[in-house]
Every structure is written in C-alpha cells, then in structure tokens.
Design an enzyme around this catalytic site. Structure first.
Site, PDB file in Angstrom:
ATOM      1  N   ASP A  22      -5.098  -4.669  11.746  1.00 47.39           N
ATOM      2  CA  ASP A  22      -5.300  -5.482  10.559  1.00 47.39           C
ATOM      3  C   ASP A  22      -4.618  -4.793   9.372  1.00 47.39           C
ATOM      4  OD1 ASP A  22      -6.508  -7.389   8.805  1.00 47.39           O
ATOM      5  OD2 ASP A  22      -8.089  -5.935   8.361  1.00 47.39           O
ATOM      6  N   PHE A  23      -4.526  -5.505   8.246  1.00 47.73           N
ATOM      7  CA  PHE A  23      -3.882  -4.924   7.058  1.00 47.73           C
ATOM      8  C   PHE A  23      -4.911  -4.506   6.011  1.00 47.73           C
ATOM      9  CE2 PHE A  23      -1.976  -5.310   2.815  1.00 47.73           C
ATOM     10  CZ  PHE A  23      -0.981  -4.343   2.930  1.00 47.73           C
ATOM     11  N   ASP A  24      -5.516  -5.471   5.318  1.00 44.93           N
ATOM     12  CA  ASP A  24      -6.458  -5.140   4.238  1.00 44.93           C
ATOM     13  C   ASP A  24      -7.683  -4.430   4.793  1.00 44.93           C
ATOM     14  OD1 ASP A  24      -5.569  -6.627   1.564  1.00 44.93           O
ATOM     15  OD2 ASP A  24      -5.100  -7.936   3.249  1.00 44.93           O
ATOM     16  N   ASP A 204     -11.208  -4.096  10.233  1.00 43.76           N
ATOM     17  CA  ASP A 204     -12.417  -3.793   9.451  1.00 43.76           C
ATOM     18  C   ASP A 204     -13.252  -5.001   9.088  1.00 43.76           C
ATOM     19  OD1 ASP A 204     -10.504  -4.818   7.456  1.00 43.76           O
ATOM     20  OD2 ASP A 204     -12.029  -4.177   6.017  1.00 43.76           O
TER      21      ASP A 204
END
Length: 258
Positions: A22-24, A204
């Site tokens: 994932d990124f954020d 997350d």
C-alpha cells in the site's frame, strides 16, 4: 522459530517474489491533508533495489488515482494499481476495469449529492479520483467527526445502486459497484509470475484486509499498525517499514541487493 525466521523461510523457498505494498500509511506517513504524502527516501531506495532484482517484482497498490500514485512514487519497473486496482499499469500498458469506466456517470452524480449534503461540514473534503471518490473527514472538528460517516450512510440510497460505500481510515470511499478490490488486483498481478512464486503484502488500512484474505499459506501478509487484522504478521508503525524492507532484501535473497 521467530516471526522473522518464519517469513524468511517461507519467502526464500519461492521461485520469485512479488513485493506488493500500500502507499498511504505504509510507504508514506499519514497526513491530515491527502495532497501532502510522498514516499519516504528510505522506502524509495529499497524498493528501487528490489525492483532491479531479476527474481523480484514490485507492485504499489493504492486507493489513489493511478496518475497521482505514479507521480508520488516514480519508481521505474514497478507495477501500479490505482483506485484499489480498478486501474492497473504494467510497463507501457494501462488497463481500466470496463464496468468502472461505464459507471463514471454514477460517480459524478454521487459527487454532486455529497458536495451538496456535506458542504456545511468544516474540514470535510471530497477527492474525485475519476473512477471513485473519497470523502475525507480527518480535518473535521472532533465533536463533529463521528457524524460524517453516519450522514454518508444515510445518503446511500440516494447515491444509487451503481455505487457502494467502503469505510477507510477517517474516510469513506464511494466506488463503482464492481466485484474488484485490492485483493483481486494483487492476484491479477501475481498470475504472471512463475509457478512457485511467493507474495508479500504490506498495508495499514481496512482496504488492505482484502489482500490479506486472499493470500495463500505460502505467502506473507504484514499489517502496519496496531489495528485488528487478518494478516499473520505485524509492524508497529509506518517508521518500521523501511527497516523491514531492507531486512527482506538482505535476507530473502541471501545477499545484498543492488
């Protein structure tokens, strides 16, 4: 056997490794303003080394729009999945889910309704990601914040049957009603890998649970943060991601990468 030993043994036994993340909140710290986050330099360096390894494939999987995601990561050789996998880019090829494309008018209609009905909420913003929307309420005053998802739920019937609501971290996603999510996107990416490959996924948010639930016993899911999860393994915070990826590169490939 420690968790590190279990992860290393499981992944090293594969013929190739898909490192998907994932990124954020994973590659970039969470910020109140969704326009701010950028991949940390440490994460960019180690992902670049992994992407250059002949036995590794790196994929960035995010709820962000594809063009936004690519600009924030800018990693050559990576596969990008934007809008929770509704947009996929591998090299020069970009694929958009056809049903999501057809339901863009329903997303436009939902944006107009939400803008009208939530326009009086201070700090609330609507991010238009072309194929989907995100209502952000992280910056809404604390005494009002719990009412935002409640109001959106009340609006669900008016938004129509072609869209559905997905709760996130102090946000609500408005997506086209399509049988597709991050988990299916990761499966699609992994389908091109050699037989015997392994997948590791780091995320997350609640939307990352879709991936954790699709992973095979030979794969590895790592939840970033302390929330409840279907992932087998956990990192306590976003700051632990870069050291973990460094360890992964050094240990699984049994030699320094890059």
């Amino acid at each position: 056997m420690t968790a590190s030993d279990e992860i290393a043994g499981r992944l090293a036994a594969g013929t190739a490794l898909l490192v998907a993340t994932d990124f954020d909140g994973t590659l970039a710290p969470i910020a109140e303003d969704p326009s701010i986050p950028e991949i940390t330099p440490a994460n960019a360096r180690v992902l670049g080394r992994l992407a250059a390894h002949p036995d590794a494939v790196v994929a960035i999987v995010s709820g962000r729009e594809l063009v936004d995601l690519r600009g924030r990561v800018a990693l050559e050789g990576a596969i990008y999945a934007g809008n929770h996998g509704l947009e996929l880019q591998r090299g020069a090829e970009t694929v958009v889910h056809p049903t999501a494309r057809r339901r863009r008018p329903a997303i436009d209609r939902a944006r107009r309704i939400l803008a009208r009905e939530l326009g009086d909420v201070p700090g609330c913003s609507i991010e238009d990601k072309s194929l989907s929307l995100t209502v952000h309420y992280r910056r809404v005053p604390p005494d009002v914040r719990p009412t935002v998802p409640e109001r959106i739920d009340e609006l669900a019937p008016a938004l129509g049957e072609d869209v559905h609501l997905v709760p996130g971290r102090e946000s609500v996603e408005v997506r086209p009603r399509v049988e597709w999510d991050k988990g299916r996107a990761v499966e699609w990416i992994a389908a091109d890998l050699p037989a015997g490959h392994r997948t590791i996924y780091l995320g997350d948010d609640t939307t990352d649970e879709d991936v954790f639930r699709t992973l095979r016993p030979v794969d590895v899911g790592v939840r970033v943060g302390t929330d409840a999860t279907d992932a087998e393994f956990r990192l306590d915070s976003q700051r632990a991601v870069a050291p973990f990826l460094d360890w992964l590169a050094e240990t699984v490939f049994r030699r320094p990468v890059g």
